[in-house]
Structure formats: C-alpha cells, structure tokens
Motif scaffolding. Structure first.
Motif: not given
Ligand SMILES: [Zn+2]
Length: 430
Positions: A250-264
């Motif tokens: 149930f990740a929303d856009e904000e959660a996905l943005d946070m994940l992407e910013a930390a994908k390394d």
C-alpha cells in the motif's frame, strides 16, 4: 589441480539479457574465467571437463524471503505447537529441498523458533546437512496485537513472533537474537490481511521502537528486514534505516519517492507467492474466492501489482522470495515467483531472473560476486534443461536441474544420479 571446465553450454551471466555459447572455468569456490564462444579455455587448465550438452548455465537461485522452519502450517500458531526436536528436523529437510530446487542461497525472513535457523546454518556450513548458503534470522519481533501475536486472553499461544512492547523490550529482543548469533533481524511494522485484529493497513510498531531496534541491530553488525504493508509503515522503515523492506503493497507516492531516494541502500521484496496463492489457489485451505474477497485479499493483490510496476520503473532492487512454507505455499514452489514478476509486475524474463540471482546475491551481502557468472564470482552454478528465458516454468520443480554447484561443491550431477540427496521429500509443484 581441481579446476572444472564447463563446455558446450549457453551462459546466462545475470548481467546481460541474452544467453550466449560459452565456457566457464571454476577452481575451488570461485569462477576463474568466463569466455564467449567455443574452445576458448584450454582443457589442460582443468582437472575435469564437463560437457554441458548445450544446457543453459546460470547462477544459482537466491530465495530472498525464506522461512525454512515454516513447515506447512495453515495457521500461524501451528508453528508454535511443533516440538523443537521435530521442528529442527523438518527445517533441515526444507533446506535440502530448496537446494534440490536450484536455490543455492537463502536469506531468512524469520525463524519460527529462536535457534532453528542458526543451528541449521551451522549444520550446512559444517557439511552435515545439504542446504543453501544461509543467512539466519530469529523470530519476527512484533508487538502485542501485531502480526505474530496469536495469544488469546484466556490462552497462551506461540507462532513465529517474539512479542516486545516499548523500546526496552524491543532492544532486549534484538540483543537476544544477537546473543544467539542470527544474521538478520526482522521487525513487523504493519499488520496483515490474515490478522483479524491488525489488518494490512494498521501500523503496529511505533517509530521509536523500530528505530531503536534497527539501530541496535546495526550496532551488532546485523542486517535488518521488516514486514511493512501500510504506506506509513514503509515510510517508518525507510526513516529507521531498515535494509530490506518487504511487501510495501500500500505504498503511496510519498513512500515510493522515499524508497527511490534510498534505492542504493534499500532492497525491497514483494513476497508475492503467498499473496498470489491466497487469491487464486486458496481452496486447498478453504480460502474460497468469497472468503478472500471478504478478507480484502484481491484488493491487496491489485495494490501489490501496481506497487511493483512502479518499483520496476523507479529502478528499485527487488528480490524474489515468496513466503513459501505455508500449507498454501508449499516449500519447493519458490521459483514460481520469478514467473509472477513477468506476469504481474511487467518484468522481462531476464529482468525477473536477475531479481532471483544478482539482486539476491546483493542482499546476501555479496554484491557483484554472488548470483552472477563472472570471473572472480563465487561458484554457485546451475545447468538447466530448457531455456528459462523462453519459459521460466522450467525452473519450478527439481526435475530440470541437471547440475547444481554451491560454493564450488557439486550437489547434483546428472552423470552421477546417485549423488542426489535422499532427503528430497515429495511436494506437489504446479
Ligand atoms: Zn514472511
């Protein structure tokens, strides 16, 4: 000299998309040379030449959400009712079973009892039990009422949860796992559709509890994972520094943005097999379509699919591993999830296969040297009958693995069928 030279094979190295005719030289537990074409590596360099008969050579599979001690429960509390003596034997059998199914590495996403995983890891490392490379976990650290708390007011019950409320108890649980020498610590941050009092979008662990637990685990040099279905639980996990965040349905856009910013630094995993089977194959446990609808399971599946389409587009490292081990997800079917990535998440077959090899090797702590066929990489090698890039189904079930090598040691060789482990138990793969 103990080197083995694989010839007459099609090599899929988990780096490129295509397989190519090639040769691979292994010495000890390392791949020494990978060459394209034929007659590139001199046979004098090897003690043994393995003529692969045109088979598909690929890295060993990595199970990224593994529960070897989940020996077929239909209810979580069934796990608590198994005595430890039977439980460790069943766990050992599961280890051999998934190695027979091509999984040469497994990252535990929780042990049903504290010491099952660590005892198994030692048995495998010492060569007493045939099993995958193994990162061991303890039970899932959870809160009163969270996923894994199966107690009733009038009746105690155990499952896979270790219940800890408040920072002090969470720290105690983490340190207990450290004392017992786990590799991975798992935290249940959200509920689940299978928990009537804490559904998937409930957040069951406070940020303070999670942050303290993750920090303590990292202080002890452990990796951390969490169960996080609700959007806020994913955000909490990112902020707390969790290394591997499971589900994220149930990740929303904000959660996905946070994940992407930390994908390394963060790897994610859908653990999709259980989601899939509970919607499409639940009849075996009486989970009819109508019951599944009432529990919100098809809705969860839709969210999972949308989330992982987005994860793929955002370049997240997504690991294959599907919560196998329940009645509804029999151990041994684990490779079905690779095909699910294609069918449900929009991955190409090569991309999906990378999630089950190179990304998994990364999660195991061997980035670039496990889950790939490359000079210098660890020698986990499969020879497969059939072409997984054309039909990922050939990886489901043990029958198409002609040759399995883990850490330079041969587990199965079609030329010596007697080598195959007698511990293989029957399982109905689809
Ligand atoms: Zn799990």
């Amino acid at each position: 000299m103990s080197a083995q030279l694989f010839r007459n094979v099609r090599v899929w190295d988990a780096v490129g998309d295509e397989a190519y005719p090639g040769e691979v030289l292994v010495e000890g537990n390392r791949i020494i040379t990978v060459a394209r074409g034929t007659d590139q590596i001199a046979a004098e360099n090897a003690a043994e030449v393995v003529d692969g008969g045109g088979r598909f050579l690929m890295p060993g599979l990595v199970e990224g959400h593994c529960h070897l001690s989940f020996c077929g429960p239909s209810r979580n509390q069934d796990l608590g009712e198994i005595p430890p003596e039977e439980h460790i034997l069943e766990t050992c059998r599961a280890a051999t079973l998934i190695l027979d199914h091509g999984f040469t590495s497994a990252w535990s996403a929780a042990s049903a009892k504290m010491r099952l995983d660590v005892v198994l890891r030692a048995e495998i490392a010492n060569g007493h039990v045939a099993g995958p490379r193994y990162r061991a976990a303890g039970p899932e650290i959870t809160t009163t009422g969270g996923l894994g708390d199966e107690r009733k007011l009038h009746m105690p019950a155990e499952s896979f949860g270790w219940i800890a409320d408040g920072v002090t108890e969470v720290l105690r649980a983490v340190r207990l796992c450290c004392r017992e020498n786990v590799d991975n610590e798992k935290f249940n941050v959200s509920g689940d559709e299978f928990v009537s009092h804490a559904r998937a979008e409930i957040i069951s662990m406070t940020e303070e509890e999670l942050t303290a637990g993750v920090r303590a685990a990292h202080d002890w040099g452990k990796m951390t994972a969490c169960h996080a279905r609700a959007a806020e639980s994913v955000k909490r996990a990112v902020r707390a520094g969790v290394d591997c965040i499971y589900h994220c349905d149930f990740a929303d856009e904000e959660a996905l943005d946070m994940l992407e910013a930390a994908k390394d630094r963060i790897i994610v995993g859908p653990a999709f097999g259980l989601v899939h089977n509970s919607v499409f194959e639940g009849d075996v446990v009486g989970l009819t379509r109508a019951v599944a609808e009432r529990m919100g399971l098809p809705r969860k599946l839709e969210h999972t699919c949308a989330t992982y389409h987005a994860m793929r587009k955002r370049g997240m490292r997504v690991v294959v591993g599907g919560d196998y081990g329940f009645t509804i997800t029999p151990m041994g079917q684990n490779a079905r999830d690779i095909g699910h990535f294609v069918k449900f998440f929009g991955y190409s077959p090569a991309e999906a296969l990378r999630c089950a090899t190179a990304v998994g090797g990364d999660l195991m702590g061997h980035r670039g040297e496990l889950g790939v066929i490359a000079a210098g990489a660890l020698a986990d090698i499969l020879l497969v009958d059939g072409d997984p890039l054309l039909d990922l189904g050939v990886l489901v079930g043990p029958q198409n693995f002609a040759f399995i090598m883990k850490d330079g040691r041969v587990h199965r060789d079609w030329r010596r069928p007697g080598m195959r482990s007698e511990l293989l138990s029957p399982v109905a793969w689809l």
